[in-house]
Design a protein around this motif. Sequence first.
Motif, PDB file in Angstrom:
ATOM      1  N   SER A  73       0.833  -1.208   0.000  1.00 54.25           N
ATOM      2  CA  SER A  73       0.000   0.000   0.000  1.00 54.25           C
ATOM      3  C   SER A  73       0.868   1.260   0.000  1.00 54.25           C
ATOM      4  CB  SER A  73      -0.936  -0.034   1.211  1.00 54.25           C
ATOM      5  OG  SER A  73      -0.195  -0.372   2.360  1.00 54.25           O
ATOM      6  N   GLU A  77      -0.702   9.604  -6.118  1.00 51.29           N
ATOM      7  CA  GLU A  77      -0.593   9.938  -7.547  1.00 51.29           C
ATOM      8  C   GLU A  77       0.862  10.305  -7.868  1.00 51.29           C
ATOM      9  OE1 GLU A  77      -1.177   9.915 -11.225  1.00 51.29           O
ATOM     10  OE2 GLU A  77      -2.777   9.160  -9.922  1.00 51.29           O
ATOM     11  N   PRO A  99      -4.384  -1.803  -5.363  1.00 48.10           N
ATOM     12  CA  PRO A  99      -4.703  -1.551  -3.946  1.00 48.10           C
ATOM     13  C   PRO A  99      -5.325  -2.756  -3.281  1.00 48.10           C
ATOM     14  CG  PRO A  99      -6.017  -0.105  -5.405  1.00 48.10           C
ATOM     15  CD  PRO A  99      -5.090  -0.899  -6.287  1.00 48.10           C
ATOM     16  N   GLY A 138      -4.928   1.297   1.774  1.00 48.17           N
ATOM     17  CA  GLY A 138      -4.821   1.659   0.354  1.00 48.17           C
ATOM     18  C   GLY A 138      -6.154   1.495  -0.352  1.00 48.17           C
ATOM     19  N   THR A 139      -6.894   0.474   0.030  1.00 48.19           N
ATOM     20  CA  THR A 139      -8.203   0.217  -0.593  1.00 48.19           C
ATOM     21  C   THR A 139      -9.169   1.368  -0.291  1.00 48.19           C
ATOM     22  OG1 THR A 139      -7.809  -2.125  -0.231  1.00 48.19           O
ATOM     23  CG2 THR A 139     -10.077  -1.483  -0.746  1.00 48.19           C
ATOM     24  N   THR A 141      -8.438   4.454   0.565  1.00 47.49           N
ATOM     25  CA  THR A 141      -7.986   5.676  -0.111  1.00 47.49           C
ATOM     26  C   THR A 141      -8.387   5.639  -1.580  1.00 47.49           C
ATOM     27  OG1 THR A 141      -6.128   5.831   1.420  1.00 47.49           O
ATOM     28  CG2 THR A 141      -5.934   7.074  -0.623  1.00 47.49           C
ATOM     29  N   HIS A 142      -8.172   4.491  -2.212  1.00 44.09           N
ATOM     30  CA  HIS A 142      -8.519   4.347  -3.630  1.00 44.09           C
ATOM     31  C   HIS A 142     -10.035   4.485  -3.820  1.00 44.09           C
ATOM     32  CE1 HIS A 142      -7.571   3.226  -7.727  1.00 44.09           C
ATOM     33  NE2 HIS A 142      -8.518   2.304  -7.723  1.00 44.09           N
ATOM     34  N   THR A 143     -10.805   3.858  -2.937  1.00 38.27           N
ATOM     35  CA  THR A 143     -12.271   3.936  -3.026  1.00 38.27           C
ATOM     36  C   THR A 143     -12.727   5.390  -2.894  1.00 38.27           C
ATOM     37  OG1 THR A 143     -12.370   1.799  -1.878  1.00 38.27           O
ATOM     38  CG2 THR A 143     -14.435   3.015  -2.080  1.00 38.27           C
ATOM     39  N   ARG A 145     -11.104   8.068  -3.552  1.00 38.62           N
ATOM     40  CA  ARG A 145     -10.737   8.851  -4.755  1.00 38.62           C
ATOM     41  C   ARG A 145     -11.702   8.565  -5.899  1.00 38.62           C
ATOM     42  NH1 ARG A 145      -4.642   7.571  -4.014  1.00 38.62           N
ATOM     43  NH2 ARG A 145      -4.042   9.207  -2.558  1.00 38.62           N
ATOM     44  N   VAL A 234      -2.847   0.136 -13.080  1.00 41.72           N
ATOM     45  CA  VAL A 234      -3.265   0.352 -11.688  1.00 41.72           C
ATOM     46  C   VAL A 234      -4.574  -0.394 -11.453  1.00 41.72           C
ATOM     47  CG1 VAL A 234      -3.917   2.065  -9.943  1.00 41.72           C
ATOM     48  CG2 VAL A 234      -2.128   2.605 -11.605  1.00 41.72           C
ATOM     49  N   GLY A 235      -4.552  -1.299 -10.475  1.00 43.86           N
ATOM     50  CA  GLY A 235      -5.728  -2.133 -10.199  1.00 43.86           C
ATOM     51  C   GLY A 235      -5.773  -3.311 -11.145  1.00 43.86           C
TER      52      GLY A 235
END
Length: 241
Positions: A73, A77, A99, A138-139, A141-143, A145, A234-235
């Motif tokens: 994680s 950007e 993530p 990390g998950t 934060t990504h969600t 965003r 990414v992902g």
Amino acid sequence: MLGARGRMGIEVCKAVDAADDLELVAMVDQGDWLFNASDAGAEVVVDFTTPDVVMDNLHWCIDQGINVVVGTSGFTEQRLERVRTWLSHKPGVGVVIAPNFGIGAVLMMQFAARAARFFESVEVIEQHHPRKLDAPSGTATHTARLIAQARAEAGLAPAPDATKDEVPGARGADIDGVRVHSVRAAGLVAHQEVLFGTTGETLTIRHDSFDRGSFMPGVLLAVREVPQRPGLTVGIDALLD
Ligand SMILES: NC(=O)C1=CN([C@@H]2O[C@H](COP(=O)(O)OP(=O)(O)OC[C@H]3O[C@@H](n4cnc5c(N)ncnc54)[C@H](OP(=O)(O)O)[C@@H]3O)[C@@H](O)[C@H]2O)C=CC1
Ligand SMILES: O=C(O)C1=N[C@H](C(=O)O)C[C@H](O)C1
């Protein structure tokens, strides 16, 4: 495997060992020599280490021309942009940074992004084991965003919140305008709820990883796919299509 003696590293080594089409050629952990991976002829390096060492690992692998699958994680950007710059000097190398490798978690994030424009309120609540080093996850934060991006595209106003007298931390972290709450408790592995609200209704999207085996199909998929995908992915969403 980098981080081979960690919780995820142990699982990945077992999963690779059990796969007929993959061979585990090097196990590297804290204090081990990174050249063990290149000396062993690794075609793909998998990194589940820590946010403070992962960038050096990635830079080294890209320099060596080795494809990389990263689950660690801590990717902002700015970090992703640095990886793109390194890759621009090594056009044949592929890097997948995800993530979350859980198929259910990927779907949870996609569903949340899809629901975001229909609800004025949203809160993300992530829950993890207490030995996790970073918060929010990390998950989460990504969600957050993804949700923020969908809200911006739909022209939504900030989520209503009249809180004035706030004890610091009570309303969670603010990630691009989305509140994220981090719970740490023994007995948990990795869990997340996205709570949406609007007039007279709420929608809760929840995902639970009860066992680290939940991440293995996604990790193995990325290991098999990354040599055919030069550049940065990414992902694992694109790998599932
Ligand atoms: N994307 C996904 O689906 C998932 C991501 N994760 C993420 O993966 C990461 C690892 O998680 P987890 O396995 O639980 O953590 P652990 O702490 O159990 O494992 C990390 C391992 O990396 C080792 N390490 C530290 N520095 C180095 C280095 N320079 N080179 C090689 N190894 C090193 C650590 O050694 P030591 O303990 O001695 O420091 C440890 O053995 C975290 O960032 C976590 O958030 C976790 C689960 C799923
Ligand atoms: O540390 C963990 O355990 C996990 N880390 C990742 C994250 O930070 O989102 C993925 C998953 O939540 C498990």
